[in-house]
Write a protein that holds these residues in place. Structure first.
Motif, PDB file in Angstrom:
ATOM      1  N   ASP A  27     -46.081  17.430  53.535  1.00  0.00           N
ATOM      2  CA  ASP A  27     -44.683  17.756  53.235  1.00  0.00           C
ATOM      3  C   ASP A  27     -44.509  18.128  51.764  1.00  0.00           C
ATOM      4  O   ASP A  27     -43.828  19.102  51.427  1.00  0.00           O
ATOM      5  CB  ASP A  27     -43.777  16.565  53.576  1.00  0.00           C
ATOM      6  CG  ASP A  27     -43.675  16.333  55.071  1.00  0.00           C
ATOM      7  OD1 ASP A  27     -44.082  17.234  55.833  1.00  0.00           O
ATOM      8  OD2 ASP A  27     -43.193  15.253  55.469  1.00  0.00           O
ATOM      9  N   LYS A  28     -45.123  17.355  50.885  1.00  0.00           N
ATOM     10  CA  LYS A  28     -44.988  17.638  49.447  1.00  0.00           C
ATOM     11  C   LYS A  28     -45.699  18.923  49.063  1.00  0.00           C
ATOM     12  O   LYS A  28     -45.226  19.672  48.208  1.00  0.00           O
ATOM     13  CB  LYS A  28     -45.506  16.442  48.637  1.00  0.00           C
ATOM     14  CG  LYS A  28     -44.609  15.213  48.726  1.00  0.00           C
ATOM     15  CD  LYS A  28     -45.165  14.052  47.941  1.00  0.00           C
ATOM     16  CE  LYS A  28     -44.187  12.867  47.937  1.00  0.00           C
ATOM     17  NZ  LYS A  28     -43.907  12.356  49.280  1.00  0.00           N
ATOM     18  N   LEU A  29     -46.840  19.187  49.699  1.00  0.00           N
ATOM     19  CA  LEU A  29     -47.562  20.420  49.433  1.00  0.00           C
ATOM     20  C   LEU A  29     -46.739  21.646  49.824  1.00  0.00           C
ATOM     21  O   LEU A  29     -46.551  22.568  49.020  1.00  0.00           O
ATOM     22  CB  LEU A  29     -48.875  20.432  50.220  1.00  0.00           C
ATOM     23  CG  LEU A  29     -50.079  19.712  49.628  1.00  0.00           C
ATOM     24  CD1 LEU A  29     -51.180  19.559  50.666  1.00  0.00           C
ATOM     25  CD2 LEU A  29     -50.605  20.487  48.435  1.00  0.00           C
ATOM     26  N   LEU A  30     -46.237  21.640  51.041  1.00  0.00           N
ATOM     27  CA  LEU A  30     -45.543  22.809  51.565  1.00  0.00           C
ATOM     28  C   LEU A  30     -44.159  22.983  50.938  1.00  0.00           C
ATOM     29  O   LEU A  30     -43.793  24.077  50.493  1.00  0.00           O
ATOM     30  CB  LEU A  30     -45.435  22.714  53.092  1.00  0.00           C
ATOM     31  CG  LEU A  30     -46.771  22.659  53.842  1.00  0.00           C
ATOM     32  CD1 LEU A  30     -46.534  22.563  55.348  1.00  0.00           C
ATOM     33  CD2 LEU A  30     -47.608  23.887  53.518  1.00  0.00           C
ATOM     34  N   ILE A  31     -43.388  21.899  50.898  1.00  0.00           N
ATOM     35  CA  ILE A  31     -42.037  21.988  50.347  1.00  0.00           C
ATOM     36  C   ILE A  31     -42.094  22.288  48.848  1.00  0.00           C
ATOM     37  O   ILE A  31     -41.337  23.120  48.334  1.00  0.00           O
ATOM     38  CB  ILE A  31     -41.254  20.686  50.611  1.00  0.00           C
ATOM     39  CG1 ILE A  31     -41.054  20.495  52.117  1.00  0.00           C
ATOM     40  CG2 ILE A  31     -39.898  20.720  49.902  1.00  0.00           C
ATOM     41  CD1 ILE A  31     -40.422  19.171  52.492  1.00  0.00           C
ATOM     42  N   GLY A  32     -42.996  21.592  48.133  1.00  0.00           N
ATOM     43  CA  GLY A  32     -43.124  21.815  46.704  1.00  0.00           C
ATOM     44  C   GLY A  32     -43.512  23.256  46.391  1.00  0.00           C
ATOM     45  O   GLY A  32     -42.937  23.888  45.501  1.00  0.00           O
TER      46      GLY A  32
END
Length: 222
Positions: A27-32
């Motif tokens: 989630d942090k990889l994609l959203i960030g």
């Protein structure tokens, strides 16, 4: 859990496969990454607006006593050299990438706010810093009023904070000091711009790690 290679380290594919299989990291990889892409695409519009307005010229004692020289090549050799280093490190450790991207979002937002609120004209004697790579984000326009706080210094400090190996940290610290001095030599920033950047970036870095619980990602990496 990483599946380690024969050398005792996960391969790039293994490291990123494991990261993408973890919901929190994914989630942090994609959203960030998505938010950073949106911010970077909006920067030319923002900087174009900033460049058109008038600001004040600060009375900078340090710059008044430092002759201006064009050290663009040295500055960008250092910056892109360190950018390459952290890119390589993040290939084998996606958590470094997550830390960098998530913090970069808030640094960019903070800079946009401070630059908007604090209208400054460029220092006397400024020599334009020519870099064909970063000019893409400036809309291929000469921008001189993106002053407080220094983006180049911020980039170096963020890289330093995200790196994990001791030797990388030492190199990163040396490069921070070098870039801060060289920016003043070229009169690109006021002294307050480069001095404030490390403090603000460090505070943002700590805040982002606490809010997004990035320490948990690091502790649970293996």
């Amino acid at each position: 859990m990483y599946i380690v290679s024969e050398l005792g380290k996960p391969s790039i594919k293994q490291a990123w496969t494991a990261a993408l299989q973890s919901p929190k990291k994914r989630d942090k990889l994609l959203i960030g990454s998505f938010i950073v892409a949106i911010l970077l695409s909006s920067l030319p519009i923002f900087f174009s607006h900033i460049q058109k307005r008038q600001g004040i010229v600060l009375d900078d004692w340090v710059l008044a006593h430092v002759p201006a020289y064009d050290v663009s090549i040295i500055i960008f050799t250092i910056i892109w050299g360190m950018a390459t280093l952290i890119f390589v490190r993040s290939l084998y450790n996606p958590v470094i990438y997550i830390n960098y991207v998530c913090t970069l979002i808030f640094i960019n937002l903070a800079r946009m706010i401070t630059i908007y609120l604090i209208a400054l004209d460029p220092p006397v004697g400024l020599i334009h810093l020519a870099d064909p790579l970063t000019e893409v984000f400036y809309g291929n326009t000469v921008i001189t009023r993106d002053l407080f706080f220094s983006g180049h210094t911020s980039t170096m400090v963020l890289i330093f904070l995200c790196l994990e190996k001791r030797n990388d940290k030492i190199l990163g610290f040396i490069c921070i000091v070098a870039v801060m001095v060289l920016l003043l030599v070229q009169h690109i920033h006021y002294t307050i711009d480069v001095v404030a950047a490390p403090i603000l970036v460090y505070l943002i870095f700590l805040g982002v790690r606490k809010i997004l619980k990035l320490d948990t990602l690091k502790n649970n990496e293996n």
